[in-house]
Motif scaffolding. Structure first.
Motif, mmCIF file in Angstrom:
data_model
loop_
_atom_site.group_PDB
_atom_site.id
_atom_site.type_symbol
_atom_site.label_atom_id
_atom_site.label_comp_id
_atom_site.label_asym_id
_atom_site.label_seq_id
_atom_site.Cartn_x
_atom_site.Cartn_y
_atom_site.Cartn_z
ATOM 1 N N SER A 164 5.881 60.440 15.281
ATOM 2 C CA SER A 164 6.702 59.664 14.362
ATOM 3 C C SER A 164 7.375 60.594 13.347
ATOM 4 N N HIS B 100 -2.093 58.107 11.170
ATOM 5 C CA HIS B 100 -2.371 57.887 9.750
ATOM 6 C C HIS B 100 -3.835 58.126 9.384
ATOM 7 N N ASP C 4 2.612 57.146 7.861
ATOM 8 C CA ASP C 4 2.663 55.733 8.222
ATOM 9 C C ASP C 4 2.703 55.539 9.739
ATOM 10 N N SER C 5 2.283 56.570 10.469
ATOM 11 C CA SER C 5 2.220 56.500 11.925
ATOM 12 C C SER C 5 1.039 55.632 12.361
ATOM 13 N N THR D 194 7.109 60.590 10.155
ATOM 14 C CA THR D 194 6.095 61.046 9.199
ATOM 15 C C THR D 194 4.732 60.557 9.662
ATOM 16 N N PRO D 195 3.710 61.385 9.607
ATOM 17 C CA PRO D 195 2.395 60.959 10.075
ATOM 18 C C PRO D 195 1.710 59.977 9.133
#
Length: 263
Positions: free
Chosen positions: A2, A12, A7-8, A4-5
């Motif tokens: 994703s 997360h 909010d993955s 950004t990790p």
């Protein structure tokens, strides 16, 4: 992978920023700016700069109205800031043009954004302090914890250079429970926060040997801090750069604290 990790769906928990992530959502930013705009109207009414009836109506609306961040995308791209389309949407939703025309009276968009950021940074620093309190305060961590009061003093203030600033700045600061001297064009307090965050993540990584996620976060935090601090606050691109780097840096710091306290 994703964008950004933090909010993955599947990453997360590897990089657990937790509740901190909610402070950097679109909704959180919009809500914070509305609170600042409503509070500004309230104090403007109290000192007689706008009609008190309008001030009360705007303040009440700032607490009640809901604005869809997605509806602000076109206006934000055109204005280069979310504030003008947000205030326009606020005025429309109020359905009281005689009152709504005083919304944001004399305020600079950047000031409203900075005050709103200060409100969120207050919660960020509180979470960082709580995370540090759960760790053995020794060596570098103790030194970093001791720097928090100075960071708070520098960051948690109102920025207001609009009409009636001499009177309104201290009144707005008191109403928002912030200091009266904001950073404005001088972004050195943000730079100080970035440097502090990078040092904290690095110290946590060094403290927890052979923790791959923490090691990655430390590299990530140092790179983001260096990037942000490479551009002076006076440059036009600075605010856009903060939008790209500061949330990711603070989320990386939160994730590092979560990993360290979970050990």
């Amino acid at each position: 992978m994703s964008a950004t990790p933090f909010d993955s769906a599947h990453l997360h928990r590897v990089f657990p920023a937790g509740d901190l992530a909610r402070l950097f959502s679109d909704s959180a930013e919009v809500r914070a700016i509305m609170i600042v705009a409503g509070t500004l109207a309230k104090v403007q009414g109290e000192v007689g700069l706008i009609p008190e009836t309008a001030a009360k109506a705007i303040h009440r609306a700032s607490l009640e109205l809901q604005i869809d961040p997605g509806a602000l995308a076109k206006g934000t791209a055109e204005a280069g800031s979310v504030v003008p389309p947000l205030l326009a949407a606020f005025e429309t939703l109020m359905q009281a043009p005689d009152y709504a025309r005083y919304l944001g009276e004399g305020a600079l968009p950047g000031d409203l954004q900075d005050c709103a950021l200060a409100l969120r940074l207050r919660q960020v620093l509180a979470q960082f302090e709580a995370g540090l309190s759960g760790l053995a305060a020794e060596g570098e961590l103790a030194s970093l914890a001791a720097e928090l009061p100075a960071l708070r003093a520098a960051l948690l203030c109102v920025s207001y250079d609009g009409a009636g600033a001499e009177t309104l700045r201290p009144a707005l600061a008191a109403a928002l429970n912030l200091g009266a001297e904001g950073w404005g064009a001088d972004r050195s307090p943000i730079d100080a926060l970035a440097g502090w965050a990078a040092r904290l993540v690095t110290a946590l990584s060094e403290r927890a040997e052979a923790n791959a996620p923490l090691a990655a976060l430390a590299i990530h935090a140092r790179a983001l801090s260096a990037t942000l601090r490479s551009v002076p606050g006076s440059q036009h691109a600075r605010r856009d750069l903060e939008s790209l780097t500061l949330p990711q840096l603070l989320l990386a710091t939160g994730a590092a604290l979560s990993l360290a306290t979970a050990r």
